[in-house]
Write a protein that holds these residues in place. Sequence first.
Motif, PDB file in Angstrom:
ATOM      1  N   ALA A  58     -27.325  46.667   0.347  1.00 19.30           N
ATOM      2  CA  ALA A  58     -27.742  45.243   0.525  1.00 19.30           C
ATOM      3  C   ALA A  58     -29.094  45.032  -0.207  1.00 19.30           C
ATOM      4  CB  ALA A  58     -27.791  44.980   1.919  1.00 19.30           C
ATOM      5  N   VAL A  61     -28.294  44.928  -3.818  1.00 19.08           N
ATOM      6  CA  VAL A  61     -27.393  43.665  -3.986  1.00 19.08           C
ATOM      7  C   VAL A  61     -28.593  42.345  -3.999  1.00 19.08           C
ATOM      8  CG1 VAL A  61     -25.765  42.060  -3.317  1.00 19.08           C
ATOM      9  CG2 VAL A  61     -25.362  44.453  -3.207  1.00 19.08           C
ATOM     10  N   ASP A  70     -26.813  39.100  -5.821  1.00 18.46           N
ATOM     11  CA  ASP A  70     -25.848  38.363  -5.037  1.00 18.46           C
ATOM     12  C   ASP A  70     -26.535  38.099  -3.695  1.00 18.46           C
ATOM     13  OD1 ASP A  70     -23.986  36.868  -3.429  1.00 18.46           O
ATOM     14  OD2 ASP A  70     -22.280  37.826  -4.525  1.00 18.46           O
ATOM     15  N   LYS A  72     -26.219  35.958  -1.085  1.00 22.91           N
ATOM     16  CA  LYS A  72     -25.200  35.665  -0.026  1.00 22.91           C
ATOM     17  C   LYS A  72     -24.618  36.912   0.349  1.00 22.91           C
ATOM     18  CE  LYS A  72     -24.361  30.611  -1.363  1.00 22.91           C
ATOM     19  NZ  LYS A  72     -23.480  29.746  -1.649  1.00 22.91           N
ATOM     20  N   ARG A  73     -24.111  37.545  -0.420  1.00 24.58           N
ATOM     21  CA  ARG A  73     -23.399  38.844  -0.221  1.00 24.58           C
ATOM     22  C   ARG A  73     -24.419  39.938   0.343  1.00 24.58           C
ATOM     23  NH1 ARG A  73     -21.858  43.799  -4.097  1.00 24.58           N
ATOM     24  NH2 ARG A  73     -20.735  44.979  -2.547  1.00 24.58           N
ATOM     25  N   ARG A  76     -24.796  38.692   4.010  1.00 23.84           N
ATOM     26  CA  ARG A  76     -23.687  39.071   4.784  1.00 23.84           C
ATOM     27  C   ARG A  76     -23.578  40.475   5.121  1.00 23.84           C
ATOM     28  NH1 ARG A  76     -21.064  35.609   1.052  1.00 23.84           N
ATOM     29  NH2 ARG A  76     -20.091  37.804  -0.055  1.00 23.84           N
ATOM     30  N   MET A  77     -24.112  41.309   4.235  1.00 24.95           N
ATOM     31  CA  MET A  77     -24.202  42.708   4.462  1.00 24.95           C
ATOM     32  C   MET A  77     -25.404  43.085   5.663  1.00 24.95           C
ATOM     33  SD  MET A  77     -24.019  44.134   0.786  1.00 24.95           S
ATOM     34  CE  MET A  77     -23.845  45.866   0.955  1.00 24.95           C
TER      35      MET A  77
END
Length: 139
Positions: A58, A61, A70, A72-73, A76-77
């Motif tokens: 994360a 990312v 990213d 948003k990703r 979420r992670m």
Amino acid sequence: MDAALPYLAKAAEMGDLTACFNLGVLAQQRQGYKHAVDCFASVLERAPDYHVARLELARHVMHGWAIEKDEKRAFRMMQEVAEKGDPELAATAWANLGIFHKNGMGTEQSLPEARRCLEKAVKGGVPEAPAILKNLGSD
């Protein structure tokens, strides 16, 4: 540590998840971000509940280190780690989520939500969390 690398690599090649994760950490420390991303992703493919690998991936990312950035990703992670990781790891994820909310990264900016997340991080013992939480009032 360099002398141990071939043995660590062999153990990772043989399927040892801890060895694979540790290779990722070593690569990350040496700024071999592509190799680190590959190691963390490989661990998660074989063990989706290996949350420390999810936390490290994360971070990559979030920053776009050798992988598409990213937010948003990454958010979420981090949420998954906060909700399912062991308490110490979850506390670190809560601190990161507080920063995400504070800055509107990967989610809408929300100081109340940032405060809630950072309070969980403080309770979990994240050393940096009290200062970040204190500074929320001055932003």
